[in-house]
Write a protein that holds these residues in place. Structure first.
Motif, mmCIF file in Angstrom:
data_model
loop_
_atom_site.group_PDB
_atom_site.id
_atom_site.type_symbol
_atom_site.label_atom_id
_atom_site.label_comp_id
_atom_site.label_asym_id
_atom_site.label_seq_id
_atom_site.Cartn_x
_atom_site.Cartn_y
_atom_site.Cartn_z
ATOM 1 N N THR A 193 0.915 -1.407 -0.112
ATOM 2 C CA THR A 193 -0.125 0.282 0.018
ATOM 3 C C THR A 193 0.870 1.324 0.144
ATOM 4 O O THR A 193 1.746 1.324 0.727
ATOM 5 C CB THR A 193 -1.037 -0.058 1.181
ATOM 6 N N ALA A 252 -2.150 -7.560 -3.538
ATOM 7 C CA ALA A 252 -3.696 -7.223 -3.563
ATOM 8 C C ALA A 252 -4.025 -7.490 -2.035
ATOM 9 O O ALA A 252 -4.894 -6.821 -1.506
ATOM 10 C CB ALA A 252 -4.337 -7.739 -4.433
ATOM 11 N N GLU A 253 -3.854 -8.827 -1.440
ATOM 12 C CA GLU A 253 -4.431 -8.887 -0.420
ATOM 13 C C GLU A 253 -3.563 -8.311 0.988
ATOM 14 O O GLU A 253 -4.349 -7.917 1.725
ATOM 15 C CB GLU A 253 -4.063 -10.480 0.078
ATOM 16 N N SER A 296 -2.506 -5.432 0.629
ATOM 17 C CA SER A 296 -2.847 -4.184 0.945
ATOM 18 C C SER A 296 -4.103 -3.925 1.322
ATOM 19 O O SER A 296 -4.512 -2.949 2.253
ATOM 20 C CB SER A 296 -3.135 -3.482 -0.784
ATOM 21 N N LEU A 303 -12.666 -0.924 -4.910
ATOM 22 C CA LEU A 303 -11.946 -1.651 -5.953
ATOM 23 C C LEU A 303 -13.074 -2.302 -6.922
ATOM 24 O O LEU A 303 -12.796 -2.558 -8.028
ATOM 25 C CB LEU A 303 -11.422 -2.777 -5.417
#
Length: 315
Positions: A116, A249-250, A252, A300
């Protein structure tokens, strides 16, 4: 005896090192705050910021606490808090604001390495801390009494000797508090690690992760973040990411949760020791974290659908 040597002794050594480091940071800050109060500079800052902080149910003098919290570990604003006379209502609001927004340069940099952006984490935590303060000001009872600690007010300090005397008394309380909390934290973590309880707990909390909108793969990191915090647990989180156990992605998505709710053992113990209700602290942070993650997921999803529509329209 082997358990004592393996768990207690290393924990006490680590606790002593950490406590000394923290006290070297905190005690000078506490003294500096009292001197600012004595000279009248703090009153000037309070008058300037009072109109804004009134909407948060706080006196303007607490602005310096919030500002120090943004840039320093939570123990630093705690040192200033224990040098002031606050109502329990004010302390509760301030505790939540500082717990959400503290040590941002360091912790946001750690989160930047786990998926992030630095700016996103820095901004989310400041904005959410202010929102939480505003909402709590609307919800908390007007009369909640006084916290468990009582301080000497600035008006009763007629000389520098009075200032140093009050600082010395407060410092003794801070020393006992920090050593106690850090030691409990170190021993607890080593016990969990020794008996492989963290891995077992990771499997048992999957329903909780689903409720918070987090993927199952983040279970171990969620526990680490909530047990030892972002600063202490950052290295473990980065290792998990580098080993590919958690995708960017996970990671973040987890960061948005941990930005609001992390280190729930240490952070909560510090303020509970001063008289703040554990329920106001814990429930407020968890609700706020739940809202932030699900808003992030909605964003998202919307972004993904919009991108697909743009691609489809171009074909």
């Amino acid at each position: 005896m082997s358990l004592f040597k393996k768990i207690i002794v290393p924990s006490l050594k680590k606790s002593a090192q950490t406590s000394i480091w923290l006290l070297k940071l905190i005690l000078p800050i506490s003294l500096a705050f009292r001197l600012l109060d004595y000279t009248g500079l703090l009153a000037y800052v309070a008058d300037f910021l009072n109109p804004a902080f009134t909407h948060l149910g706080l006196p303007g003098s607490t602005a310096i606490i919030f500002i120090s919290s943004i840039f320093l570990p939570l123990y630093a604003p705690l040192a200033i808090i224990t040098s002031m006379t606050l109502t329990l209502r004010e302390l509760t609001i301030l505790a939540l604001m500082c717990q959400v927004a503290h040590n941002l340069p360091v912790e946001s940099a750690i989160q930047a390495k786990t998926g992030t952006s630095f700016g996103a984490m820095f901004s989310v935590r400041i904005v959410m801390s202010i929102i939480i303060g505003f909402v709590l000001n609307l919800l908390l009872p007007l009369e909640m009494g006084m916290p468990s600690f009582m301080q000497t007010t600035a008006e009763s300090m007629n000389s520098l000797s009075d200032v140093f005397m009050a600082w010395g008394i407060t410092s003794l309380r801070i020393i006992v508090l920090i050593i106690s909390v850090v030691t409990i934290l170190m021993i607890t973590y080593r016990l969990l690690e020794e008996f492989n309880l963290i891995n077992r707990l990771s499997k048992s909390i999957e329903p909780i992760l689903k409720f918070f909108g987090l993927p199952k793969s983040t279970a171990f990191l969620w526990l680490i973040g909530n047990i030892v915090g972002l600063a202490y647990g950052g290295a473990l989180m980065i290792d998990q990411m580098n080993e590919g156990k958690v995708s960017k992605a996970e990671g973040s998505l987890l960061n948005y949760h941990l930005a609001i709710s992390h280190s729930i053992i240490e952070d909560n113990l510090l303020f509970v020791a001063l008289g703040v209700s554990i329920w106001w602290i814990l429930i407020t942070r968890l609700i706020a974290a739940w809202i932030v993650v699900w808003l992030r997921r909605l964003f998202l999803n919307f972004k993904e659908r919009f991108s697909k529509q743009v691609v489809a329209s171009n074909i």
